[in-house]
Every structure is written in structure tokens, then in C-alpha cells.
Design a protein around this motif. Structure first.
Motif, mmCIF file in Angstrom:
data_model
loop_
_atom_site.group_PDB
_atom_site.id
_atom_site.type_symbol
_atom_site.label_atom_id
_atom_site.label_comp_id
_atom_site.label_asym_id
_atom_site.label_seq_id
_atom_site.Cartn_x
_atom_site.Cartn_y
_atom_site.Cartn_z
ATOM 1 N N ASP A 1 -4.437 -5.107 -10.421
ATOM 2 C CA ASP A 1 -3.773 -6.012 -9.716
ATOM 3 C C ASP A 1 -2.823 -6.876 -10.420
ATOM 4 O O ASP A 1 -2.792 -7.195 -11.806
ATOM 5 C CB ASP A 1 -4.959 -6.900 -9.126
ATOM 6 N N ARG B 1 -8.181 -4.039 6.158
ATOM 7 C CA ARG B 1 -7.925 -4.696 5.025
ATOM 8 C C ARG B 1 -8.344 -6.140 4.938
ATOM 9 O O ARG B 1 -9.102 -6.688 3.980
ATOM 10 C CB ARG B 1 -6.439 -4.910 4.738
ATOM 11 N N TYR C 1 -12.161 2.018 2.924
ATOM 12 C CA TYR C 1 -10.795 2.211 2.140
ATOM 13 C C TYR C 1 -10.521 3.700 2.921
ATOM 14 O O TYR C 1 -9.410 4.090 3.041
ATOM 15 C CB TYR C 1 -10.978 2.137 0.896
ATOM 16 N N ARG D 1 -0.264 1.890 -3.562
ATOM 17 C CA ARG D 1 -1.875 2.562 -3.677
ATOM 18 C C ARG D 1 -2.168 3.628 -2.564
ATOM 19 O O ARG D 1 -1.630 3.624 -1.573
ATOM 20 C CB ARG D 1 -2.744 1.409 -3.336
ATOM 21 N N SER E 1 -9.086 4.345 -4.823
ATOM 22 C CA SER E 1 -10.366 4.639 -4.486
ATOM 23 C C SER E 1 -10.932 5.042 -5.515
ATOM 24 O O SER E 1 -12.328 4.773 -5.874
ATOM 25 C CB SER E 1 -10.669 5.457 -3.296
ATOM 26 N N GLN F 1 -13.478 2.313 -6.583
ATOM 27 C CA GLN F 1 -14.758 2.479 -6.215
ATOM 28 C C GLN F 1 -15.659 3.561 -6.773
ATOM 29 O O GLN F 1 -16.779 3.468 -7.294
ATOM 30 C CB GLN F 1 -14.771 3.066 -4.382
ATOM 31 N N GLU G 1 -10.182 -8.853 -6.628
ATOM 32 C CA GLU G 1 -9.529 -9.355 -7.586
ATOM 33 C C GLU G 1 -10.669 -10.062 -8.382
ATOM 34 O O GLU G 1 -10.658 -10.489 -9.671
ATOM 35 C CB GLU G 1 -8.518 -10.275 -7.390
HETATM 36 P P1 TYD Z 1 -3.326 -4.705 -3.222
HETATM 37 O O1 TYD Z 1 -2.772 -4.444 -1.846
HETATM 38 O O2 TYD Z 1 -2.695 -4.070 -4.147
HETATM 39 O O3 TYD Z 1 -3.561 -6.372 -3.655
HETATM 40 P P2 TYD Z 1 -2.684 -7.516 -3.266
HETATM 41 O O4 TYD Z 1 -2.132 -7.539 -1.964
HETATM 42 O O5 TYD Z 1 -3.559 -8.590 -3.842
HETATM 43 O O6 TYD Z 1 -1.602 -7.185 -4.315
HETATM 44 O O7 TYD Z 1 -4.799 -4.136 -3.042
HETATM 45 C C1 TYD Z 1 -6.079 -5.069 -2.345
HETATM 46 C C2 TYD Z 1 -7.092 -4.553 -3.319
HETATM 47 O O8 TYD Z 1 -7.633 -3.536 -2.838
HETATM 48 C C3 TYD Z 1 -6.963 -4.385 -4.972
HETATM 49 O O9 TYD Z 1 -7.570 -5.290 -5.378
HETATM 50 C C4 TYD Z 1 -7.233 -2.821 -5.158
HETATM 51 C C5 TYD Z 1 -8.372 -2.734 -3.889
HETATM 52 N N1 TYD Z 1 -8.493 -1.224 -3.301
HETATM 53 C C6 TYD Z 1 -9.680 -0.444 -3.869
HETATM 54 O O10 TYD Z 1 -10.618 -0.969 -4.303
HETATM 55 N N2 TYD Z 1 -9.707 0.743 -3.328
HETATM 56 C C7 TYD Z 1 -8.771 1.389 -2.496
HETATM 57 O O11 TYD Z 1 -8.727 2.566 -1.903
HETATM 58 C C8 TYD Z 1 -7.484 0.544 -2.391
HETATM 59 C C9 TYD Z 1 -6.421 1.208 -1.622
HETATM 60 C C10 TYD Z 1 -7.324 -0.590 -2.981
#
Ligand code: TYD
Length: 213
Positions: free
Chosen positions: A9, A47, A65, A91, A96, A100, A149
Motif C-alpha cells: 500500500d 470492495r 477477493y 492489483r 491474493s 491472503q 492497511e
Molecule cells: P488498493 O486498492 O490497492 O488500496 P487503496 O485504494 O487503499 O490504494 O487495495 C485495497 C487493499 O486490498 C490493499 O490493502 C490490498 C488488499 N488486497 C488483498 O488483500 N487481496 C487481494 O487479492 C487484493 C486485490 C487486494
């Protein structure tokens, strides 16, 4: 062509995605910019649920996810690829596996299998890893932290290492870029790799097919 941007992040994925999109559009490509989670209307609901909803277990989180990704691939990514567009996603599956699989300790292989099932095996031609110390990345964030985060520094150190290990294991798909540098320097490195891929692809299309006997 499908290109994903990965990393922790606050590493500058959306800035880099925007710079590459502008460049590809200027070169005459149709570009689809998208993201996970939340690249579709259903994805926006997922989301919100996964990042800001009630507490969920690691398995539920992984499935949310994966659901987002399956629908995103079916309704946005594959149709765009079939039209010949370049798809840039903020992403994809490797998030993931890192977050995860390694961060939440579900196991990288299992989470990868789940995601490959969700996407029917679709992998990017190129995955750009914007690598940055999570102490720096998390410090760049503004606003209230979401569930991921807020997962703690150890979690983010583990996900960073997971991304680096995956990239090292498959250099043909990955480009690792030091994201501590300024945005233009990072972009130049990404653009050079993408130019190489586009040139290869154009050459492959122009090779005359063998004449059948
Ligand atoms: P992101 O859109 O990068 O966050 P931001 O809008 O704050 O920039 O991603 C949201 C969060 O989701 C990020 O902390 C990572 C997480 N994430 C997972 O844990 N697994 C996944 O498969 C994906 C796609 C995101």
C-alpha cells in the motif's frame, strides 16, 4: 495484453498505471484501466464489504477477493482482451497470494489455486512489482486506514517478501522496480519493458505462417 501492477500500500501503483496508460493511448492502443477489488459494480460492493465491512475470517476474505476477481475477469478483462485492448489492472491474483496466502497464512499454493480457478487460468503477460519498504509506503497513505492497511507492520513485511519471492521465481512475467525513486524514473523502466513486449508481439504477428504441404 494484460499487465498488472502489484506492491504494498502506498507504493504508487495508480500513478504508474496512469503514466503507462497515457503513453499507450498516445501510441494508438485501446487501453482499459481497472483495479481489484472493485473493477465492476458488484466488485465495488465486495470492495466495500472486504475493506470496510464487518470482521471476516481469512478464508472469507480470500473468497471475497476471488469472487471479485472472477466477475472482473468475466465481465471486464476477457472481453477487453478479445477486442485487442491493453488491460492495465491495479492489483490482480498476486495480491491474493501475497496478502491472503502469506500475510494471512492461508498458504500461497492454495490461494493461488483458488484464484486460478476463479479466473479460469488467466495470468498477466507482465506483472510490475513496485517494491518499497512498507514503513515508507504506509507512511505515504492519507485518510483512515482500511482493514488491510491496519494489519500491522509484520503483515506488510511478509507480503513484501512474498511479492519479491514470486517475482524472483518467474522473471519472464515479472518486472521488479525500486519504487523509492521518483515517478518518472520508475515509469521509464516500466515503459522500456512494455515497449519490448509490444515489439515482440508485433514481430510475432508479422511472421508469415508456415505454408502447409
Ligand atoms: P488498493 O486498492 O490497492 O488500496 P487503496 O485504494 O487503499 O490504494 O487495495 C485495497 C487493499 O486490498 C490493499 O490493502 C490490498 C488488499 N488486497 C488483498 O488483500 N487481496 C487481494 O487479492 C487484493 C486485490 C487486494
Amino acid at each position: 495484453m494484460l499487465i498488472s501492477f502489484e506492491g504494498g500500500d502506498g507504493v504508487g501503483k495508480s500513478t504508474q498505471l496512469g503514466l503507462l496508460a497515457d503513453r499507450l493511448v498516445a501510441l494508438g492502443h485501446e487501453v482499459v484501466r481497472t483495479r481489484e477489488p472493485g473493477g465492476t459494480p458488484l466488485g465495488v460492493e465486495l470492495r466495500n464489504a472486504v475493506l470496510h465491512g464487518e470482521h471476516v475470517s481469512p478464508r472469507t476474505e480470500a473468497l471475497l477477493y476471488a469472487t471479485d476477481r472472477a466477475h472482473h475477469v468475466d465481465t471486464v478483462i476477457r472481453p477487453a482482451l478479445e477486442r485487442g485492448a491493453v488491460v492495465l489492472t491495479d492489483r490482480y491474483l498476486d495480491s491474493s497470494v501475497a496478502y491472503q496466502g502469506n500475510g494471512r497464512d492461508l498458504g500461497a499454493d492454495e490461494v493461488e489455486r483458488l484464484s486460478l480457478w476463479a479466473t479460469d487460468g488467466l495470468l498477466p503477460e507482465l506483472t510490475v512489482l513496485l517494491d518499497l519498504d512498507p514503513r515508507v509506503g504506509l507512511g505515504r497513505l492519507t485518510g483512515a486506514p482500511d482493514r488491510l492497511e491496519s494489519a500491522g507492520l509484520d503483515f506488510h513485511v511478509r507480503t513484501r517478501q512474498a511479492f519479491l519471492d514470486r517475482a524472483a521465481a518467474d522473471p519472464a512475467r515479472w518486472l521488479v522496480v525500486d519504487a523509492a525513486r521518483d515517478a518518472d524514473a520508475v515509469h521509464a523502466e516500466v515503459a522500456a519493458r512494455v515497449d519490448g513486449l509490444l515489439t515482440q508481439r508485433a514481430a510475432a504477428h508479422h511472421t508469415p505462417s508456415p505454408v502447409s504441404p
